[in-house]
Design a protein around this motif. Structure first.
Motif, PDB file in Angstrom:
ATOM      1  N   LEU A 173      75.191 -14.990 -81.602  1.00  0.00           N
ATOM      2  CA  LEU A 173      74.068 -15.875 -81.916  1.00  0.00           C
ATOM      3  C   LEU A 173      74.318 -17.285 -81.390  1.00  0.00           C
ATOM      4  O   LEU A 173      73.430 -17.923 -80.813  1.00  0.00           O
ATOM      5  CB  LEU A 173      73.844 -15.915 -83.428  1.00  0.00           C
ATOM      6  CG  LEU A 173      73.215 -14.679 -84.065  1.00  0.00           C
ATOM      7  CD1 LEU A 173      73.380 -14.714 -85.574  1.00  0.00           C
ATOM      8  CD2 LEU A 173      71.734 -14.586 -83.704  1.00  0.00           C
ATOM      9  N   ARG A 189      68.007 -20.579 -84.619  1.00  0.00           N
ATOM     10  CA  ARG A 189      67.251 -19.493 -85.243  1.00  0.00           C
ATOM     11  C   ARG A 189      67.499 -19.577 -86.741  1.00  0.00           C
ATOM     12  O   ARG A 189      68.640 -19.777 -87.184  1.00  0.00           O
ATOM     13  CB  ARG A 189      67.683 -18.141 -84.692  1.00  0.00           C
ATOM     14  CG  ARG A 189      67.297 -17.928 -83.239  1.00  0.00           C
ATOM     15  CD  ARG A 189      67.885 -16.635 -82.686  1.00  0.00           C
ATOM     16  NE  ARG A 189      67.421 -15.472 -83.421  1.00  0.00           N
ATOM     17  CZ  ARG A 189      67.916 -14.239 -83.244  1.00  0.00           C
ATOM     18  NH1 ARG A 189      68.911 -14.044 -82.398  1.00  0.00           N
ATOM     19  NH2 ARG A 189      67.445 -13.221 -83.939  1.00  0.00           N
ATOM     20  N   GLY A 192      71.760 -18.056 -90.244  1.00  0.00           N
ATOM     21  CA  GLY A 192      71.088 -18.944 -89.306  1.00  0.00           C
ATOM     22  C   GLY A 192      72.074 -19.549 -88.334  1.00  0.00           C
ATOM     23  O   GLY A 192      73.292 -19.448 -88.505  1.00  0.00           O
ATOM     24  N   LEU A 211      67.721 -13.334 -91.398  1.00  0.00           N
ATOM     25  CA  LEU A 211      67.507 -13.663 -89.998  1.00  0.00           C
ATOM     26  C   LEU A 211      67.129 -12.389 -89.266  1.00  0.00           C
ATOM     27  O   LEU A 211      67.896 -11.416 -89.256  1.00  0.00           O
ATOM     28  CB  LEU A 211      68.769 -14.272 -89.397  1.00  0.00           C
ATOM     29  CG  LEU A 211      68.649 -14.902 -88.008  1.00  0.00           C
ATOM     30  CD1 LEU A 211      67.736 -16.124 -88.049  1.00  0.00           C
ATOM     31  CD2 LEU A 211      70.024 -15.300 -87.481  1.00  0.00           C
ATOM     32  N   GLU A 212      65.946 -12.384 -88.655  1.00  0.00           N
ATOM     33  CA  GLU A 212      65.493 -11.200 -87.942  1.00  0.00           C
ATOM     34  C   GLU A 212      66.329 -10.969 -86.683  1.00  0.00           C
ATOM     35  O   GLU A 212      66.718 -11.918 -85.994  1.00  0.00           O
ATOM     36  CB  GLU A 212      64.015 -11.361 -87.555  1.00  0.00           C
ATOM     37  CG  GLU A 212      63.059 -11.488 -88.734  1.00  0.00           C
ATOM     38  CD  GLU A 212      62.915 -10.211 -89.523  1.00  0.00           C
ATOM     39  OE1 GLU A 212      63.315  -9.141 -89.009  1.00  0.00           O
ATOM     40  OE2 GLU A 212      62.391 -10.255 -90.656  1.00  0.00           O
ATOM     41  N   PRO A 255      62.014 -18.245 -85.492  1.00  0.00           N
ATOM     42  CA  PRO A 255      62.845 -17.876 -84.341  1.00  0.00           C
ATOM     43  C   PRO A 255      63.313 -19.049 -83.507  1.00  0.00           C
ATOM     44  O   PRO A 255      64.156 -18.883 -82.627  1.00  0.00           O
ATOM     45  CB  PRO A 255      61.912 -16.964 -83.529  1.00  0.00           C
ATOM     46  CG  PRO A 255      60.536 -17.460 -83.854  1.00  0.00           C
ATOM     47  CD  PRO A 255      60.601 -17.882 -85.300  1.00  0.00           C
ATOM     48  N   ASP A 256      62.780 -20.254 -83.760  1.00  0.00           N
ATOM     49  CA  ASP A 256      63.188 -21.419 -82.975  1.00  0.00           C
ATOM     50  C   ASP A 256      62.898 -22.688 -83.762  1.00  0.00           C
ATOM     51  O   ASP A 256      62.371 -22.643 -84.882  1.00  0.00           O
ATOM     52  CB  ASP A 256      62.475 -21.440 -81.608  1.00  0.00           C
ATOM     53  CG  ASP A 256      60.958 -21.333 -81.718  1.00  0.00           C
ATOM     54  OD1 ASP A 256      60.377 -21.876 -82.680  1.00  0.00           O
ATOM     55  OD2 ASP A 256      60.342 -20.700 -80.838  1.00  0.00           O
ATOM     56  N   GLN A 287      72.163 -19.579 -78.529  1.00  0.00           N
ATOM     57  CA  GLN A 287      71.535 -20.851 -78.868  1.00  0.00           C
ATOM     58  C   GLN A 287      72.229 -22.037 -78.205  1.00  0.00           C
ATOM     59  O   GLN A 287      71.612 -23.081 -78.000  1.00  0.00           O
ATOM     60  CB  GLN A 287      71.486 -21.016 -80.386  1.00  0.00           C
ATOM     61  CG  GLN A 287      70.596 -19.984 -81.072  1.00  0.00           C
ATOM     62  CD  GLN A 287      69.225 -19.869 -80.427  1.00  0.00           C
ATOM     63  OE1 GLN A 287      68.487 -20.859 -80.310  1.00  0.00           O
ATOM     64  NE2 GLN A 287      68.852 -18.672 -79.984  1.00  0.00           N
TER      65      GLN A 287
END
Length: 565
Positions: free
Chosen positions: A92, A14, A238, A65-66, A19-20, A96
């Motif tokens: 996070l 992210r 991120g 970063l949302e 988002p990806d 991921q």
């Protein structure tokens, strides 16, 4: 390629504005500047004090970063009270890491091999700005420094939550942490300490930085790497994770190979520099030369260098001089592109190196070097004319032939890492899809997540069909069959992915549709049994390979201690 090559078999992350990984690549090709300029109201909501907001040196720009406060705690079995205390960087990275495993098509619970985790994270600012000294958080400050918060425990947290038994090693070398983690993971694979490795980094920062002349933070937060106007960059948040395997194993197992790590090196500048925080030309040149030698690659083979690119006049000049020394003389001017992801996202600190590697993997995979943003006038301290390097201001194609790139990441304190990455070898030819029937099983923990998973898969397949590059149904079936089977399930039967799209949408919208006419009764029975909760063995198709498909749709909820005014 030699037996020491490492395959990149999965990627996840992210990033600011993305988002990806797929969205990141679209933004890079589109020249998107994802650094956000916060308003005073946004800064106050983050808890930034009025004195800092009013300070002319304060830089309100940030790679935002949302959804950094949100986490699917239930998915990982984390109690809500623990999730609130947990460093959001660990949360996070957990999500991921799972997404990277799914992108690689591997469920660790179903693997015979050993999976390792190698990762670095930034300073826990959540503790500093939301927990420390906050009576509503706890009176036991020492407890907040234990596994949920300290950087030491990031890889161990992943190993515990995902049931991984290989090496779990934290690498803390400032901005180079995540690329050093990749190098450590690659070496661990070659030493047979693990069979699959997750490697990367994570950083969560906030816009609390000030610009100082000659410092690392630019006045407007934009990174003008290699430009005469360079004054640093904004920091950003991120997370980036790569799944790695030995190349020979990946090919034998039918994994997707996104790119290949040919060589790598890690070193330190030592004392040959102006100060502890200053970069060293000799150390940087040595680590690049060592990585090239490790890869058995000639500098003439490198078409692109994803640079550290700090955006400072002195730092960029030293980096290009070090590259020129490592590459040597005799290369044609303008033969190697030079870029920095920081011009798009800002400095992602501990996640920067892995994020840069993901960019380089995408570049060699697609044969395109994205434009370097904010480049107008070359840094006068860089002698581009006598070097092989140029800075592309538009998306630039790789030269014909094998596509090799170098990736640099340099940490404050002098720990340098460099990795050589090459496009994947050509796949062995195989017969075309036989037009037979395949089962596409999809599962999730909750009804909402299942609907989202079905919709995401349908959208993904529809987009690939529309682009004229539909994946083979046997590849999709094998990849889905290799994922973790959760309690909420649906399965559709199809002969090609275009046929599967409306069936997936129907399953997402209501009760699963009737299976298409002509579907084999035995496959219908297996699909029905699986949807009912049974463990079934899906029929395999010889030669089917794993492919990238949308990852699990985490159902995140806010777990956050608000900043005090």
């Amino acid at each position: 390629m030699g037996g020491d090559a490492i395959a990149v078999v999965g990627m996840a992350g992210r990033f600011p504005g993305a988002p990806d990984v797929a969205a990141l690549w679209r933004n890079l090709l589109g020249g998107v500047d994802a650094v956000h300029d916060h308003t005073p109201a946004e800064l106050r909501e983050l808890g930034v004090g009025e004195r800092l907001i009013a300070d002319p040196a304060h830089v309100p720009a940030h790679g935002r970063l949302e959804g950094v406060a949100d986490f699917d705690a239930e998915f990982f079995g984390v109690p809500d009270a623990e999730a609130v205390r947990m460093d959001p960087q660990q949360r996070l990275f957990l999500e991921q890491a799972w997404a990277a495993l799914e992108d690689a098509g591997h469920d660790p619970a179903a693997r015979d091999g050993i999976v390792g985790v190698f990762a670095g994270s930034s300073l826990n600012r959540y503790f500093l700005f939301r927990q420390f000294g906050n009576p509503s958080a706890t009176d036991d400050w020492e407890s907040l420094l234990l596994p949920g918060s300290a950087a030491d425990y990031l890889p161990a947290q992943v190993a515990y939550r995902l049931g991984l038994t290989g090496p779990a090693i934290a690498t803390q070398t400032a901005c180079s942490s995540s690329l050093v983690a990749v190098c450590t993971a690659a070496q661990s694979l070659l030493d047979y300490r693990c069979d699959l490795a997750l490697a990367g980094g994570v950083s969560v920062t906030e816009p609390r930085f000030r610009h100082t002349p000659g410092g690392l933070v630019s006045p407007d937060g934009r990174c003008r790497a290699f430009d005469a106007a360079g004054q640093g960059a904004a920091y950003g948040s991120g997370v980036a994770v790569l799944a790695l395997k030995r190349l020979e194993d990946a090919q034998e197992d039918g994994d997707q190979v996104l790119a290949v790590l040919r060589g790598w090196a890690v070193g330190n500048d030592g004392a040959a520099r102006a100060g502890f925080a200053a970069p060293g030309l000799d150390g940087q040149a040595a680590v690049v030369a060592e990585a090239l030698a490790s890869a058995e690659a000639s500098p003439a083979d490198i078409g692109y260098v994803e640079a550290h690119g700090s955006g400072t006049l002195a730092g960029d000049a030293i980096e290009v001089a070090a590259l020129a020394r490592a590459f040597g003389d005799g290369l044609a001017p303008g033969s190697c592109a030079l870029g920095s992801l920081k011009t798009n996202l800002g400095n992602l600190d501990a996640a920067a190196g892995a994020a840069s590697l993901i960019k380089a993997v995408l570049a060699v995979r697609h044969g395109i070097v994205p434009a370097n943003l904010h480049f107008r006038t070359p840094n006068p301290e860089i002698d581009f004319a006598s070097s092989p390097f140029f800075v592309p201001v538009e998306n630039h194609p790789f030269p014909a032939g094998p596509r090799l790139a170098g990736v640099s990441s340099f940490g404050l304190g002098g720990t340098n890492a460099h990795v050589i990455v090459e496009n994947a070898p050509e796949e062995a030819p195989r017969a075309g899809a036989d037009g037979g029937w395949h089962a596409l099983p999809v599962s999730a923990r909750t009804p909402e997540a299942l609907r989202e998973a079905l919709t995401r898969l349908a959208d993904h397949l529809a987009a690939q069909v529309a682009a004229g590059a539909p994946p083979r149904p046997d590849d999709v079936a094998r990849t889905l069959a290799g994922r973790r089977a959760f309690a909420r399930r649906a399965a559709v039967l199809c002969r090609d992915v275009a046929e599967a799209v409306p069936l997936l949408r129907a399953a997402a919208g209501a009760a699963p549709p009737d299976h298409p006419a002509g579907a084999p009764a035995e496959l219908v029975a297996r699909a029905s049994a699986w949807v009912s909760g049974a463990d079934v063995e899906w029929p395999g198709t010889p030669g089917a390979r794993r492919v990238s498909l949308p990852a699990y749709p985490f159902q995140r909820r806010r777990h956050w201690i608000e900043a005090r005014p």
